[in-house]
Structures are given as C-alpha cells and as structure tokens.
Design a protein around this motif. Structure first.
Motif, PDB file in Angstrom:
ATOM      1  N   THR A  49       0.838  -1.195   0.000  1.00  0.00           N
ATOM      2  CA  THR A  49       0.000   0.000   0.000  1.00  0.00           C
ATOM      3  C   THR A  49       0.873   1.245   0.000  1.00  0.00           C
ATOM      4  OG1 THR A  49      -0.075  -0.004   2.407  1.00  0.00           O
ATOM      5  CG2 THR A  49      -1.899  -1.072   1.271  1.00  0.00           C
ATOM      6  N   PHE A  50       0.299   2.321  -0.475  1.00  0.00           N
ATOM      7  CA  PHE A  50       0.955   3.612  -0.368  1.00  0.00           C
ATOM      8  C   PHE A  50       0.473   4.266   0.920  1.00  0.00           C
ATOM      9  CE2 PHE A  50       0.979   2.900  -4.980  1.00  0.00           C
ATOM     10  CZ  PHE A  50       2.342   3.068  -5.230  1.00  0.00           C
ATOM     11  N   THR A  51       1.339   5.010   1.561  1.00  0.00           N
ATOM     12  CA  THR A  51       0.998   5.630   2.836  1.00  0.00           C
ATOM     13  C   THR A  51      -0.178   6.590   2.687  1.00  0.00           C
ATOM     14  OG1 THR A  51       3.347   5.433   3.407  1.00  0.00           O
ATOM     15  CG2 THR A  51       1.977   6.739   4.881  1.00  0.00           C
ATOM     16  N   ILE A  52      -0.241   7.330   1.589  1.00  0.00           N
ATOM     17  CA  ILE A  52      -1.362   8.248   1.377  1.00  0.00           C
ATOM     18  C   ILE A  52      -2.671   7.473   1.268  1.00  0.00           C
ATOM     19  CG2 ILE A  52      -1.011   8.369  -1.143  1.00  0.00           C
ATOM     20  CD1 ILE A  52      -2.248  11.251   1.125  1.00  0.00           C
ATOM     21  N   HIS A  68       1.869  13.545   6.306  1.00  0.00           N
ATOM     22  CA  HIS A  68       3.124  14.304   6.298  1.00  0.00           C
ATOM     23  C   HIS A  68       4.117  13.590   5.394  1.00  0.00           C
ATOM     24  CE1 HIS A  68       1.770  16.668   9.806  1.00  0.00           C
ATOM     25  NE2 HIS A  68       1.069  15.564  10.022  1.00  0.00           N
ATOM     26  N   THR A  69       4.753  14.351   4.498  1.00  0.00           N
ATOM     27  CA  THR A  69       5.665  13.725   3.544  1.00  0.00           C
ATOM     28  C   THR A  69       6.741  14.680   3.051  1.00  0.00           C
ATOM     29  OG1 THR A  69       5.764  12.450   1.468  1.00  0.00           O
ATOM     30  CG2 THR A  69       4.176  14.275   1.552  1.00  0.00           C
ATOM     31  N   ASP A  70       7.871  14.099   2.688  1.00  0.00           N
ATOM     32  CA  ASP A  70       8.867  14.811   1.912  1.00  0.00           C
ATOM     33  C   ASP A  70       8.332  14.900   0.487  1.00  0.00           C
ATOM     34  OD1 ASP A  70      10.918  15.165   3.833  1.00  0.00           O
ATOM     35  OD2 ASP A  70      11.751  13.179   3.440  1.00  0.00           O
ATOM     36  N   PRO A  71       8.844  15.814  -0.324  1.00  0.00           N
ATOM     37  CA  PRO A  71       8.464  15.805  -1.745  1.00  0.00           C
ATOM     38  C   PRO A  71       8.825  14.441  -2.355  1.00  0.00           C
ATOM     39  CG  PRO A  71       9.610  17.835  -1.190  1.00  0.00           C
ATOM     40  CD  PRO A  71       9.734  16.926   0.003  1.00  0.00           C
ATOM     41  N   ASP A  72       7.895  13.874  -3.096  1.00  0.00           N
ATOM     42  CA  ASP A  72       8.089  12.549  -3.690  1.00  0.00           C
ATOM     43  C   ASP A  72       8.269  12.696  -5.200  1.00  0.00           C
ATOM     44  OD1 ASP A  72       8.016   9.935  -4.556  1.00  0.00           O
ATOM     45  OD2 ASP A  72       6.214   9.405  -3.434  1.00  0.00           O
ATOM     46  N   PRO A  73       9.490  12.422  -5.711  1.00  0.00           N
ATOM     47  CA  PRO A  73       9.733  12.587  -7.143  1.00  0.00           C
ATOM     48  C   PRO A  73       9.150  11.444  -7.990  1.00  0.00           C
ATOM     49  CG  PRO A  73      11.711  11.789  -6.070  1.00  0.00           C
ATOM     50  CD  PRO A  73      10.696  12.038  -4.980  1.00  0.00           C
ATOM     51  N   ASN A  74       8.722  10.365  -7.364  1.00  0.00           N
ATOM     52  CA  ASN A  74       8.246   9.187  -8.103  1.00  0.00           C
ATOM     53  C   ASN A  74       6.855   8.766  -7.642  1.00  0.00           C
ATOM     54  OD1 ASN A  74      10.760   8.862  -9.524  1.00  0.00           O
ATOM     55  ND2 ASN A  74      11.610   8.093  -7.603  1.00  0.00           N
ATOM     56  N   ILE A  75       5.853   9.561  -7.977  1.00  0.00           N
ATOM     57  CA  ILE A  75       4.495   9.238  -7.555  1.00  0.00           C
ATOM     58  C   ILE A  75       3.861   8.305  -8.585  1.00  0.00           C
ATOM     59  CG2 ILE A  75       2.214  10.173  -7.020  1.00  0.00           C
ATOM     60  CD1 ILE A  75       3.582  12.687  -6.006  1.00  0.00           C
ATOM     61  N   SER A  82      -4.898   8.326  -4.983  1.00  0.00           N
ATOM     62  CA  SER A  82      -5.072   8.499  -3.541  1.00  0.00           C
ATOM     63  C   SER A  82      -4.848   9.950  -3.129  1.00  0.00           C
ATOM     64  CB  SER A  82      -4.140   7.569  -2.762  1.00  0.00           C
ATOM     65  OG  SER A  82      -4.510   6.226  -2.958  1.00  0.00           O
ATOM     66  N   TYR A  83      -3.881  10.624  -3.763  1.00  0.00           N
ATOM     67  CA  TYR A  83      -3.667  12.046  -3.465  1.00  0.00           C
ATOM     68  C   TYR A  83      -4.898  12.871  -3.861  1.00  0.00           C
ATOM     69  CZ  TYR A  83       1.219  12.067  -1.956  1.00  0.00           C
ATOM     70  OH  TYR A  83       2.365  11.904  -1.238  1.00  0.00           O
ATOM     71  N   ALA A  84      -5.493  12.553  -5.006  1.00  0.00           N
ATOM     72  CA  ALA A  84      -6.695  13.270  -5.440  1.00  0.00           C
ATOM     73  C   ALA A  84      -7.848  13.022  -4.459  1.00  0.00           C
ATOM     74  CB  ALA A  84      -7.095  12.825  -6.852  1.00  0.00           C
ATOM     75  N   GLU A  85      -7.969  11.786  -4.001  1.00  0.00           N
ATOM     76  CA  GLU A  85      -9.017  11.458  -3.034  1.00  0.00           C
ATOM     77  C   GLU A  85      -8.762  12.173  -1.699  1.00  0.00           C
ATOM     78  OE1 GLU A  85     -11.514   7.406  -2.076  1.00  0.00           O
ATOM     79  OE2 GLU A  85      -9.589   7.234  -3.093  1.00  0.00           O
ATOM     80  N   ALA A  86      -7.498  12.224  -1.286  1.00  0.00           N
ATOM     81  CA  ALA A  86      -7.143  12.921  -0.048  1.00  0.00           C
ATOM     82  C   ALA A  86      -7.523  14.399  -0.135  1.00  0.00           C
ATOM     83  CB  ALA A  86      -5.655  12.772   0.236  1.00  0.00           C
ATOM     84  N   LYS A  87      -7.277  14.994  -1.291  1.00  0.00           N
ATOM     85  CA  LYS A  87      -7.638  16.397  -1.482  1.00  0.00           C
ATOM     86  C   LYS A  87      -9.151  16.572  -1.378  1.00  0.00           C
ATOM     87  CE  LYS A  87      -7.076  20.305  -4.584  1.00  0.00           C
ATOM     88  NZ  LYS A  87      -6.532  20.796  -5.854  1.00  0.00           N
ATOM     89  N   ALA A  88      -9.912  15.678  -2.013  1.00  0.00           N
ATOM     90  CA  ALA A  88     -11.378  15.754  -1.968  1.00  0.00           C
ATOM     91  C   ALA A  88     -11.901  15.569  -0.543  1.00  0.00           C
ATOM     92  CB  ALA A  88     -11.988  14.707  -2.898  1.00  0.00           C
ATOM     93  N   LEU A  89     -11.211  14.743   0.246  1.00  0.00           N
ATOM     94  CA  LEU A  89     -11.612  14.496   1.636  1.00  0.00           C
ATOM     95  C   LEU A  89     -11.061  15.549   2.602  1.00  0.00           C
ATOM     96  CD1 LEU A  89     -11.128  10.607   1.741  1.00  0.00           C
ATOM     97  CD2 LEU A  89     -13.308  11.855   1.820  1.00  0.00           C
ATOM     98  N   ILE A  93      -2.159  17.792   3.832  1.00  0.00           N
ATOM     99  CA  ILE A  93      -0.888  17.210   3.391  1.00  0.00           C
ATOM    100  C   ILE A  93       0.178  18.231   3.747  1.00  0.00           C
ATOM    101  CG2 ILE A  93       0.459  16.371   1.440  1.00  0.00           C
ATOM    102  CD1 ILE A  93      -2.233  15.484   0.179  1.00  0.00           C
ATOM    103  N   GLU A  94       1.042  17.825   4.676  1.00  0.00           N
ATOM    104  CA  GLU A  94       1.995  18.745   5.274  1.00  0.00           C
ATOM    105  C   GLU A  94       3.420  18.209   5.138  1.00  0.00           C
ATOM    106  OE1 GLU A  94       0.498  19.256   9.269  1.00  0.00           O
ATOM    107  OE2 GLU A  94      -1.400  20.059   8.536  1.00  0.00           O
TER     108      GLU A  94
END
Length: 179
Positions: A49-52, A68-75, A82-89, A93-94
C-alpha cells in the motif's frame, strides 16, 4: 490478552500497511471484514500500500488524520489517485515530521503510522507503539529501534519520510463494517 490476527492478514503479501490500520481498529475494539479493509487500503499484492492510501482509508473509517511527507519525485499512478481522493476528503498534506515531532504527536495523545526502510531494505509502514529520545517501538515488532537507526532508515534511497498522524481521541466509528 492475546491478539488473534486473521489468517487472511497474516498470509497477505506486503501486509504492513493493512496491518497498521487493522491494529489501530483493534485498539478501538472495532471488527472489520478483512477483504473490505484490504480493498479500502488499496492494497496491491506486489507493492503493498501507499501511505497516502492508508490516510484516505483511515479518514473514510472516521478518523481525523493528517498526512506528512517529503516531496516525492516518483508518484505512482495509483498513488496519484489516492492524493486526489485525499484532497477531496480535505486531508491536510503537510511537510515530513522529524523524529522529535513524531514523539511530540504521540505525547499529545495521537497515534502515528510511519513509513521507513527496514534493516532488510524493505519499505514498511508501522503503527508506533512507543517512542522516547532514544528509541522507537512498533506494534508489528516490539524490538526497539534506536532513534538514530530509525532516522537513517527514513532517509534510505527510494524512501520518502512519510507519516500519518491520527487523532483518535474523539473518533466516532459508525459501524463495525466498512462501506
């Protein structure tokens, strides 16, 4: 009291993220259908699984979370979903948390799932059991990990320092099944 881990979880390849969420639910006395939980966490048998995705799953279950995350160059493509869903929810993201900041969150009564590289060089998500200035312990391995080793493993190649902070003090889990 012994904890009975379902066979479907024990036999699941790359199960660490699902295990961390399951452990948190056990902490709250919530029973779940494992197939539903695996699907909710967006588990992939090869990649885990991805943490997000875990943050999204926890939010859907009813927990207050921040990611909470460092910038991820390989998404990955699935991770982007999942990032799009996190934004909708509206999941915050810090920036990544330092060891001291993780410790501070735990001391404030919050729970934290961290992502790091194991000593076997495998990316792993674990729910923190305890933490102090010297060492950190996880629910999936009660052997303490020295703080310096943990910090080193969070900086391993291919690993982004990621954590989910879970404020479960006022959580209202609606049911024992996930929809």
């Amino acid at each position: 009291m012994a904890l009975e881990i379902p066979d479907s979880l024990l036999n699941l390849e790359a199960n660490c993220g699902v295990f961390a969420v399951w452990m948190l639910l056990q902490h709250h006395g919530t029973q779940v259908d494992m197939n539903e939980l695996i699907k909710l966490c967006r588990h992939d048998r090869q990649d885990g699984t991805f943490t997000i995705a875990l943050a999204v799953a926890l939010k859907k279950i009813g927990f207050h979370v921040s990611f909470h995350t460092d910038p991820d160059p390989n998404i990955d493509r699935t991770e982007r979903q999942s990032y799009a869903e996190a934004k909708a929810l509206r999941i915050p993201i810090e920036p990544a948390l330092s060891y001291t900041q993780i410790q501070s969150q735990i001391e404030q009564g919050k729970m934290v799932i961290v992502y790091y590289d194991t000593l076997d060089e495998v990316g792993n998500q674990s729910l923190v059991y305890s933490i102090d200035d010297q060492e950190i312990c996880f629910f999936d391995n009660f052997e303490p990990m020295p703080a310096l080793v943990f910090e080193q493993q969070r900086k391993a190649e291919g690993i982004c320092r990621q954590a989910i902070v879970i404020d479960d003090r006022e959580v209202k889990l609606q049911s024992t099944t996930l929809n």
